[in-house]
Design a protein around this motif. Structure first.
Motif, short mmCIF file in Angstrom:
data_model
loop_
_atom_site.label_atom_id
_atom_site.label_comp_id
_atom_site.label_asym_id
_atom_site.label_seq_id
_atom_site.Cartn_x
_atom_site.Cartn_y
_atom_site.Cartn_z
N ASN A 70 18.03 51.80 -39.52
CA ASN A 70 19.47 52.04 -39.59
C ASN A 70 20.10 51.09 -40.59
N ASN B 299 18.60 56.08 -41.57
CA ASN B 299 19.97 56.52 -41.35
C ASN B 299 20.89 55.72 -42.26
N THR C 247 19.09 61.23 -34.76
CA THR C 247 17.92 60.51 -34.23
C THR C 247 17.50 61.10 -32.89
N THR D 238 18.89 60.05 -44.73
CA THR D 238 20.24 60.61 -44.77
C THR D 238 21.06 59.77 -45.75
N ALA E 44 24.34 59.63 -36.97
CA ALA E 44 23.04 58.95 -36.95
C ALA E 44 22.41 59.01 -35.56
#
Length: 268
Positions: A163, A101, A134, A10, A130
């Motif tokens: 992340n 993310n 997820t 992303t 995020a």
């Protein structure tokens, strides 16, 4: 030949996310990139190396349409329509080996002058989206808990969630209260999720960049005072953050890592 691993990124159309996409592509990964702007997404695809493409494998790189609706980018939640928007070519693409993310927006305003809707947008995009994405991918088993050999010649591989947080989530900073809170949340999200799903064979890690040269930090990088406060004397490069993402994807013992890449700023 073994099936290439699949990374979903992303915020993959620019900055750190694009650097991660470019590095993973150079390593033969299939890619799905999510972004909020179609033009940026198309431009990002044009920068990916094509040496692995062939007529027998035309879909090594996959870009979705930009996700601009509330199903992904706000707290209104995700439902089954989200999966349909991927437009995967076949069932193999629904197996995600690496989720990064990285989508996020910055902030430059004092807390009392930051509008409530702006605080919500920052937290929604930087953290809540995020977590919801997820959760969706785990619940629909796009990310499956496993540690397996894709081929006899390969080492066991377990999927990972990476992340991208920020040093401001640990150190704080003037004019970025909502941003810092959202990035601190990403670190907490990582630790809690790592404890919850680690035994299923899914690894969860966080990269904590300091100041990195991207279009979001152009004005900040002009400050000689800020640069001089960094022990390494410079901003980081997106490619240096991408190196960390590839390490976390490859190292099968990397779980619950909070990996600082800040040029030593956290030590000051």
């Amino acid at each position: 030949m073994p099936t290439p691993r699949h990374a979903l990124i992303t915020g993959g159309s620019r900055g750190i996310g694009l650097a991660i996409a470019q590095l993973f592509a150079s390593q033969g990964y299939r890619l799905t990139l999510l972004a909020r702007n179609n033009r940026n997404l198309e431009d990002a695809l044009s920068t990916l190396p094509t040496s692995h493409l062939s007529s027998s494998s035309p879909h090594r790189y996959i870009a979705t349409h930009a996700i601009t609706n509330d199903k992904f980018w706000t707290t209104s939640g995700l439902d089954d329509t989200f999966g349909a928007q991927y437009e995967f070519e076949d069932a193999k693409e629904k197996n995600i080996d690496v989720l990064v993310n990285c989508a996020g927006i910055s902030q430059s305003s004092s807390f009392v002058r930051t509008k409530g809707e702006d605080i919500k947008e920052i937290v929604d995009i930087n953290l809540t989206a995020a977590m919801l994405a997820t959760r969706f991918l785990l619940s629909k088993r796009y990310i499956k808990g496993r540690s397996f050999k894709a081929a006899e010649t390969e080492e066991p591989f377990s999927p990972t969630i990476i992340n991208v947080a920020s040093l401001l989530g640990m150190k704080g900073g003037v004019g970025a209260v909502a941003y810092a809170a959202s990035k601190a949340g990403m670190i907490g999200f990582t630790r809690a999720l790592a404890a919850e799903i680690g035994r299923s064979g899914i690894r969860v890690n966080t990269i904590v960049p300091g100041y990195v040269s991207t279009d979001m930090t152009t004005d900040l990088e002009r400050s000689s005072d800020l640069r001089s406060s960094i022990p390494m004397g410079r901003f980081g490069k997106p490619e240096e953050i991408a190196d960390a993402a590839l390490f976390l994807a490859r190292n099968q013992y990397a779980h619950n890592c909070i990996l600082n890449l800040d040029g030593g700023l956290s030590a000051t």
